[in-house]
Design a protein around this motif. Structure first.
Motif, mmCIF file in Angstrom:
data_model
loop_
_atom_site.group_PDB
_atom_site.id
_atom_site.type_symbol
_atom_site.label_atom_id
_atom_site.label_comp_id
_atom_site.label_asym_id
_atom_site.label_seq_id
_atom_site.Cartn_x
_atom_site.Cartn_y
_atom_site.Cartn_z
ATOM 1 N N ALA A 134 -33.412 -54.470 -44.247
ATOM 2 C CA ALA A 134 -34.247 -53.448 -44.889
ATOM 3 C C ALA A 134 -35.639 -53.988 -45.208
ATOM 4 O O ALA A 134 -36.647 -53.300 -45.001
ATOM 5 N N LEU A 135 -35.714 -55.224 -45.710
ATOM 6 C CA LEU A 135 -37.015 -55.815 -46.025
ATOM 7 C C LEU A 135 -37.835 -56.051 -44.757
ATOM 8 O O LEU A 135 -39.055 -55.850 -44.744
ATOM 9 N N ALA A 136 -37.164 -56.474 -43.673
ATOM 10 C CA ALA A 136 -37.878 -56.687 -42.406
ATOM 11 C C ALA A 136 -38.427 -55.373 -41.865
ATOM 12 O O ALA A 136 -39.572 -55.320 -41.378
ATOM 13 N N TYR A 137 -37.636 -54.315 -41.945
ATOM 14 C CA TYR A 137 -38.112 -53.002 -41.485
ATOM 15 C C TYR A 137 -39.266 -52.514 -42.358
ATOM 16 O O TYR A 137 -40.205 -51.881 -41.864
ATOM 17 N N ASN A 138 -39.191 -52.790 -43.656
ATOM 18 C CA ASN A 138 -40.266 -52.391 -44.555
ATOM 19 C C ASN A 138 -41.571 -53.095 -44.197
ATOM 20 O O ASN A 138 -42.648 -52.496 -44.269
ATOM 21 N N SER A 171 -29.556 -46.052 -28.728
ATOM 22 C CA SER A 171 -28.266 -46.660 -29.033
ATOM 23 C C SER A 171 -27.711 -46.225 -30.381
ATOM 24 O O SER A 171 -26.672 -46.708 -30.804
ATOM 25 N N HIS A 172 -28.413 -45.362 -31.088
ATOM 26 C CA HIS A 172 -27.979 -45.023 -32.442
ATOM 27 C C HIS A 172 -28.075 -43.531 -32.709
ATOM 28 O O HIS A 172 -28.810 -42.799 -32.052
ATOM 29 N N LEU A 173 -27.298 -43.107 -33.679
ATOM 30 C CA LEU A 173 -27.323 -41.712 -34.111
ATOM 31 C C LEU A 173 -28.414 -41.480 -35.139
ATOM 32 O O LEU A 173 -28.966 -40.387 -35.244
ATOM 33 N N LEU A 174 -28.711 -42.510 -35.923
ATOM 34 C CA LEU A 174 -29.717 -42.431 -36.973
ATOM 35 C C LEU A 174 -30.661 -43.622 -36.841
ATOM 36 O O LEU A 174 -30.266 -44.702 -36.418
ATOM 37 N N VAL A 175 -31.921 -43.443 -37.208
ATOM 38 C CA VAL A 175 -32.885 -44.538 -37.203
ATOM 39 C C VAL A 175 -32.791 -45.276 -38.526
ATOM 40 O O VAL A 175 -32.749 -44.658 -39.583
ATOM 41 N N PHE A 176 -32.718 -46.616 -38.454
ATOM 42 C CA PHE A 176 -32.595 -47.404 -39.675
ATOM 43 C C PHE A 176 -33.793 -47.138 -40.585
ATOM 44 O O PHE A 176 -34.941 -47.272 -40.179
ATOM 45 N N SER A 177 -33.518 -46.776 -41.820
ATOM 46 C CA SER A 177 -34.568 -46.462 -42.781
ATOM 47 C C SER A 177 -34.340 -47.253 -44.051
ATOM 48 O O SER A 177 -33.259 -47.179 -44.650
ATOM 49 N N GLU A 178 -35.350 -48.046 -44.447
ATOM 50 C CA GLU A 178 -35.203 -48.807 -45.687
ATOM 51 C C GLU A 178 -35.112 -47.887 -46.889
ATOM 52 O O GLU A 178 -34.510 -48.234 -47.907
ATOM 53 N N ASP A 179 -35.688 -46.668 -46.799
ATOM 54 C CA ASP A 179 -35.580 -45.708 -47.900
ATOM 55 C C ASP A 179 -34.138 -45.255 -48.078
ATOM 56 O O ASP A 179 -33.640 -45.163 -49.203
ATOM 57 N N LEU A 180 -33.465 -44.947 -46.959
ATOM 58 C CA LEU A 180 -32.053 -44.565 -47.024
ATOM 59 C C LEU A 180 -31.232 -45.676 -47.646
ATOM 60 O O LEU A 180 -30.360 -45.433 -48.489
ATOM 61 N N PHE A 181 -31.525 -46.919 -47.263
ATOM 62 C CA PHE A 181 -30.764 -48.057 -47.763
ATOM 63 C C PHE A 181 -30.998 -48.264 -49.255
ATOM 64 O O PHE A 181 -30.048 -48.354 -50.039
ATOM 65 N N PHE A 182 -32.264 -48.344 -49.673
ATOM 66 C CA PHE A 182 -32.576 -48.698 -51.056
ATOM 67 C C PHE A 182 -32.350 -47.542 -52.026
ATOM 68 O O PHE A 182 -32.047 -47.774 -53.202
ATOM 69 N N ILE A 183 -32.486 -46.303 -51.576
ATOM 70 C CA ILE A 183 -32.399 -45.169 -52.500
ATOM 71 C C ILE A 183 -30.987 -44.610 -52.603
ATOM 72 O O ILE A 183 -30.546 -44.199 -53.689
ATOM 73 N N TYR A 184 -30.244 -44.597 -51.489
ATOM 74 C CA TYR A 184 -28.945 -43.926 -51.497
ATOM 75 C C TYR A 184 -27.745 -44.870 -51.374
ATOM 76 O O TYR A 184 -26.698 -44.612 -51.972
ATOM 77 N N PHE A 195 -22.781 -51.418 -42.727
ATOM 78 C CA PHE A 195 -22.441 -52.311 -41.626
ATOM 79 C C PHE A 195 -22.372 -51.568 -40.292
ATOM 80 O O PHE A 195 -22.811 -52.077 -39.262
ATOM 81 N N VAL A 196 -21.815 -50.355 -40.295
ATOM 82 C CA VAL A 196 -21.797 -49.554 -39.057
ATOM 83 C C VAL A 196 -23.226 -49.224 -38.641
ATOM 84 O O VAL A 196 -23.597 -49.306 -37.456
ATOM 85 N N TYR A 197 -24.025 -48.861 -39.611
ATOM 86 C CA TYR A 197 -25.432 -48.500 -39.407
ATOM 87 C C TYR A 197 -26.210 -49.655 -38.777
ATOM 88 O O TYR A 197 -26.938 -49.496 -37.792
ATOM 89 N N VAL A 198 -26.039 -50.853 -39.358
ATOM 90 C CA VAL A 198 -26.726 -52.039 -38.843
ATOM 91 C C VAL A 198 -26.242 -52.372 -37.438
ATOM 92 O O VAL A 198 -27.036 -52.732 -36.557
ATOM 93 N N GLY A 199 -24.945 -52.267 -37.205
ATOM 94 C CA GLY A 199 -24.401 -52.561 -35.882
ATOM 95 C C GLY A 199 -24.950 -51.654 -34.796
ATOM 96 O O GLY A 199 -25.294 -52.108 -33.695
#
Length: 551
Positions: free
Chosen positions: A399-403, A75-88, A318-322
């Motif tokens: 992000a914390l839940a994925y971590n 369902s997504h183009l990218l896999v949710f990554s806490e590194d992407l969120f917290f670093i960039y 928000f698009v990413y999370v959706g």
């Protein structure tokens, strides 16, 4: 020879196919960001919608389309990554919040903000932890230990006050806006610091010594992170003031400010500190000193550049999370027990409501006891709005839940998948349902609150979805001080010097402001520049005025 050559050709073809897929994904994502901006603009005056909900809905709809076109595989183009969120993505958002915050209001209400953002987060975390540890034992949620329960408490203690901040007007309700905004930043920092502290300790055999070490580690992270941000901001101010980059290129000034801000965040992560606190206070110090040391053109550029980067990062999240909310891999694990999934999500929502109420109203009462005038006190209606503003959960919780419960965005354990899907459900439900009700609720409780009109200047409208104030003019204001006191009136406050401790207890804001201004003007500004420091740049208005005066 033919076989190895064929293998090489096949490998090159696979790489080119992979690269092409990445290009397609990025094209689609950029197109979605553009769509979010356009649709968000068209729905600006809508009674129910706001930009965050619009981006989330677009992400969900896109996820459904991709899910159908891939045969229910992805369902997504990218896999949710806490590194992407917290670093960039998170650094520009938090930095812009500190850079454009109205500092006088923030520090005037600093004690109340810390009560809500730090103490309140700990209370909420404790209530959620106690609740899940008792209720989950009766549900089939897999094997969870005390460390998992504490981590869940930290995950769901992280708030997202985006919807409320988009609607509140800080000029009409400055106290309320300052509290909601300040608590949002401190809450996120406290939640992340708390989560990291929980992860670094062996909580399974807790005792008094471990508890004291935990409190000490938490305090060390909080104080060290703040000091690192302040030092990074002061270093950037000193370098720009001494080297006069504007003589040759304003681009270097802007680039150095951006890189120094990001460096402060990465240094905090390198030393296992809180990057959120570090980059937030770096933004405050940069707006007080560094911003005034650059040329006029650089000031305009940095103000809008930081706001734009923050704005794009927020929409991206928000698009990413959706899109990731419909990740079929995780939902398949819980498809055999939908009742358990609904029960877990409901427990989380109820505990979020209870944990929020358990500290907002008592701490507001305590805060009001310390206020002398009625205008400084938090009314019951404002307390309800503060409570409501913290009910939404967002990308920090995700992000914390994925971590905690995934590895590189994937999980193969039913219990972990249940935690992830329940977190997604809470984020979607709270953002959509609570978010849609925010505008009507604020209009009901604050009937005098006026909606922003198209006549508002573009500077005032360059607000941050997560935290950013609607007016970046605060960069020209003093770091501390009550709005009632002007610069001219400060000269008449010399009597404070003779009052000493009594003045500090009776008029703490005025007293601290007086001594800070004295210290700032006497020691800090001569070294680090700041308000009143006008850098010389050839060809600038300053240069032309000087030459005109000479003639």
């Amino acid at each position: 020879m033919a076989a190895p050559l064929g293998a090489v050709v096949s490998k090159v073809h696979m790489l080119s196919t992979s690269d092409h897929a990445s290009v397609v994904s990025l094209n689609l994502f950029v197109a979605l960001l553009c769509a979010c901006i356009v649709i968000g603009h068209l729905l600006e005056e809508n009674r129910w919608m706001n930009e965050s909900i619009t981006a989330l809905l677009i992400g969900l709809c896109t996820g459904v389309v991709i899910l159908l076109t891939t045969g229910m595989k992805s369902s997504h183009l990218l896999v949710f990554s806490e590194d992407l969120f917290f670093i960039y993505l998170l650094p520009p958002i938090i930095f812009n919040a500190g850079f454009q915050v109205k500092k006088k209001r923030f520090f005037q209400n600093f004690i109340t903000i810390m009560l809500f953002g730090a103490i309140g987060t700990l209370i909420s975390c404790a209530i959620i932890t106690l609740g899940v540890s008792q209720i989950f034992k009766r549900l089939d949620v897999g094997s969870l230990d005390i460390g998992d329960y504490l981590a869940i408490g930290a995950i769901f203690a992280a708030t997202d006050s985006v919807c409320t901040l988009q609607i509140l007007n800080q000029d009409e309700t400055p106290l309320l806006y300052s509290l909601v905004f300040g608590e949002g930043v401190v809450n996120d920092a406290t939640s992340v610091v708390l989560f990291n502290a929980i992860q670094s300790f062996d909580i399974s055999n807790i005792n008094h010594r471990i508890a004291l070490q935990f409190v000490g580690s938490f305090s060390y992270l909080f104080i060290s992170s703040t000091m690192l941000g302040v030092l990074a901001g002061l270093l950037s101010a000193y370098i720009i003031k001494k080297l006069y980059f504007g003589r040759h290129s304003t681009d270097r000034e802007v680039a150095l400010m951006m890189l120094m801000a990001y460096l402060s965040y990465m240094l905090a992560e390198l030393f296992y500190l809180s990057g959120i606190l570090t980059v937030f206070f770096c933004g405050i110090v940069m707006s007080h000193y560094t911003w005034h040391n650059v040329t006029e053109s650089s000031r305009v550029t940095t103000k809008h550049a930081f706001a734009t980067l923050s704005f794009v990062a927020e929409i991206f999240i928000f698009v990413y999370v959706g899109m990731d909310a419909l990740d079929i891999e995780k939902w398949r694990f819980v498809s055999d027990s939908p009742g358990t999934s609904v029960a877990v999500s409901s427990v989380f929502l109820v505990l979020v409501l209870a944990g929020r109420a358990a500290f907002v109203f008592p701490l507001s009462f305590i805060s009001n006891l310390m206020k002398k005038t009625q205008n400084e006190k938090i009314s019951f209606r404002e307390q309800v709005i503060i409570w409501w503003a913290g009910l939404m959960r967002g990308a920090v919780s995700m992000a914390l839940a994925y971590n905690k419960f995934t590895s590189s965005g994937h999980t193969h354990l039913r219990g972990n998948a249940l935690m992830i899907t329940s977190t997604i459900t809470v984020v979607l439900f709270s953002t959509m349902v609570f978010g849609l009700m925010t505008k009507p609720l604020i209009r009901l409780l604050l009937p005098h609150q006026k909606q922003a009109t198209s006549s508002v200047s573009s500077d005032q409208m360059s607000s941050s979805i997560f935290y950013g104030p609607r007016s970046p003019k605060s960069a020209t204001l003093p770091l501390l001080g009550p709005p009632q006191v002007s610069d001219g009136e400060l000269d008449n406050l010399h009597v404070i010097q003779s009052r000493g401790l009594r003045a500090l207890l009776t008029t703490p804001v005025h007293t601290v402001h007086y001594y800070w201004r004295w210290f700032d003007d006497s020691f800090m500004r001569p070294v680090f520049g700041g308000r009143g420091f006008v850098p010389f740049a050839p060809g600038s208005p300053t240069d032309r005025s000087l030459h005109g005066g000479a003639r």
